[in-house]
Design a protein around this motif. Structure first.
Motif, PDB file in Angstrom:
ATOM      1  N   LEU A  67       0.717  -1.270   0.113  1.00  0.00           N
ATOM      2  CA  LEU A  67      -0.001  -0.019   0.045  1.00  0.00           C
ATOM      3  C   LEU A  67       0.837   1.399   0.149  1.00  0.00           C
ATOM      4  O   LEU A  67       2.126   1.110   0.559  1.00  0.00           O
ATOM      5  N   SER A  68       0.401   2.226  -0.456  1.00  0.00           N
ATOM      6  CA  SER A  68       1.035   3.769  -0.488  1.00  0.00           C
ATOM      7  C   SER A  68       0.619   4.111   0.881  1.00  0.00           C
ATOM      8  O   SER A  68      -0.132   3.621   1.597  1.00  0.00           O
ATOM      9  N   ASP A  69       1.525   5.115   1.241  1.00  0.00           N
ATOM     10  CA  ASP A  69       1.302   5.872   2.438  1.00  0.00           C
ATOM     11  C   ASP A  69      -0.144   6.389   2.751  1.00  0.00           C
ATOM     12  O   ASP A  69      -0.740   6.375   3.752  1.00  0.00           O
ATOM     13  N   GLU A  70      -0.852   7.037   1.593  1.00  0.00           N
ATOM     14  CA  GLU A  70      -2.097   7.408   1.710  1.00  0.00           C
ATOM     15  C   GLU A  70      -3.206   6.128   1.948  1.00  0.00           C
ATOM     16  O   GLU A  70      -3.976   6.202   2.681  1.00  0.00           O
ATOM     17  N   GLU A  71      -2.976   5.099   1.287  1.00  0.00           N
ATOM     18  CA  GLU A  71      -3.648   3.613   1.391  1.00  0.00           C
ATOM     19  C   GLU A  71      -3.505   3.324   3.009  1.00  0.00           C
ATOM     20  O   GLU A  71      -4.273   2.710   3.489  1.00  0.00           O
ATOM     21  N   GLN A  72      -2.155   3.161   3.264  1.00  0.00           N
ATOM     22  CA  GLN A  72      -1.888   2.676   4.701  1.00  0.00           C
ATOM     23  C   GLN A  72      -2.665   3.697   5.697  1.00  0.00           C
ATOM     24  O   GLN A  72      -3.085   2.995   6.538  1.00  0.00           O
ATOM     25  N   GLY A  73      -2.656   4.786   5.432  1.00  0.00           N
ATOM     26  CA  GLY A  73      -3.307   5.654   6.495  1.00  0.00           C
ATOM     27  C   GLY A  73      -4.826   5.260   6.351  1.00  0.00           C
ATOM     28  O   GLY A  73      -5.305   5.486   7.431  1.00  0.00           O
ATOM     29  N   HIS A  74      -5.329   4.971   5.190  1.00  0.00           N
ATOM     30  CA  HIS A  74      -6.735   4.755   5.039  1.00  0.00           C
ATOM     31  C   HIS A  74      -6.909   3.362   5.966  1.00  0.00           C
ATOM     32  O   HIS A  74      -8.129   3.321   6.739  1.00  0.00           O
TER      33      HIS A  74
END
Length: 279
Positions: free
Chosen positions: A74-81
């Motif tokens: 996952l990207s950082d944004e996806e990981q945050g989600h």
């Protein structure tokens, strides 16, 4: 199926098996990864992946979320989600546990050294294969027990041997670091619960009463390994700016045979090593 389950299924479906080193044979009937493959990559059970995707599991821990994010690339944004869906919303009052992709990339490059990533309360969030092969696989303990302070003050069996002076300095430094964390995150209930648990230890109470504040940066240790013998290591702690994550890198002590022993462990791999508790 809840929103977390929907997201996990979508991320699993989009990830090509070849991207994680798996063969993509013509007999595959599913796109992306199978649940069992995701479970293996994340270090959790296939049954747990099923329950997560079906919305039948409780809130997954931050460690599990981090492992899933890494396995799913996952990207950082996806990981945050993912963290938000799992109930670990970003909150400046709480100790950060989300590991940026940049840190994952650093760990992936440091294959010649045992590397561990902890949060500011010394929860073990991520580690590389050589760390597990050297110190033992942390997943043999529950999420609640996977903490360097708990290992140290609850007398857990470890492979680490220190002189009385090294042990005293190590414990004093860890406790001073925890006090700094407690003042930085005074409203984090997990930090308060950790301190309450550690106060069962007379040694911790003694050090906590000193009210020392500091940053744990270095340590020396001997790892008594069941397969390759004693490994002399120097441990250095790097604090990741903006997250207060601790990147712990163990390097061979100069003038010893530790380098050759770590190389041997890296060659043999974790699955052929005897299981034990981390240091």
């Amino acid at each position: 199926m809840n929103e977390l389950g929907v997201a996990l299924r979508a991320w699993r479906d989009r990830l090509e098996p070849r991207a994680v080193g798996l063969a993509h044979g013509s007999s595959r009937r599913v796109t992306g990864l199978r649940r069992a493959e995701l479970a293996q990559l994340a270090g959790i059970s296939p049954e747990y992946v099923v329950r997560l995707e079906q919305g039948r599991a409780g809130t997954p821990s931050a460690q599990v979320c981090s492992a899933l994010a890494r396995a799913l690339q996952l990207s950082d944004e996806e990981q945050g989600h993912l963290f938000r869906l799992a109930g670990h919303a970003e909150n400046p009052a709480l100790v950060p546990q989300l590991i940026p992709q940049s840190v994952h990339r650093i760990v992936q490059q440091l294959t010649a050294s045992p590397v561990l990533v902890c949060d500011a309360a010394w929860r073990m969030l991520h580690y590389n294969a050589l760390f597990a092969a050297t110190f033992g696989d942390p997943t043999t303990r529950s999420d609640d027990d996977r903490n360097a302070l708990i290992y140290q003050f609850e007398g857990a069996a470890t492979r680490v041997r220190q002189t009385p002076a090294e042990r005293s300095a190590f414990e004093e430094s860890l406790v001073a670091d925890l006090r700094a964390t407690s003042s930085r995150y005074p409203r984090d209930p997990d930090v308060a619960a950790l301190i309450a648990r550690l106060e069962r230890s007379a040694r911790f109470r003694e050090l906590w009463a000193l009210k020392l504040v500091g940053e744990h940066q270095t340590a020396q240790k001997i790892v008594v390994h069941p397969d390759v013998g004693d490994i002399a290591l120097d441990s250095n702690v790097l604090v990741i700016q903006g997250t207060n994550l601790r990147l712990v890198v163990d390097t061979p002590r100069p003038g010893t045979d530790a380098r050759s022993k770590l190389d041997l462990l890296a060659t043999i791999g974790i699955q052929q090593m005897s299981a034990s508790s981390p240091g």
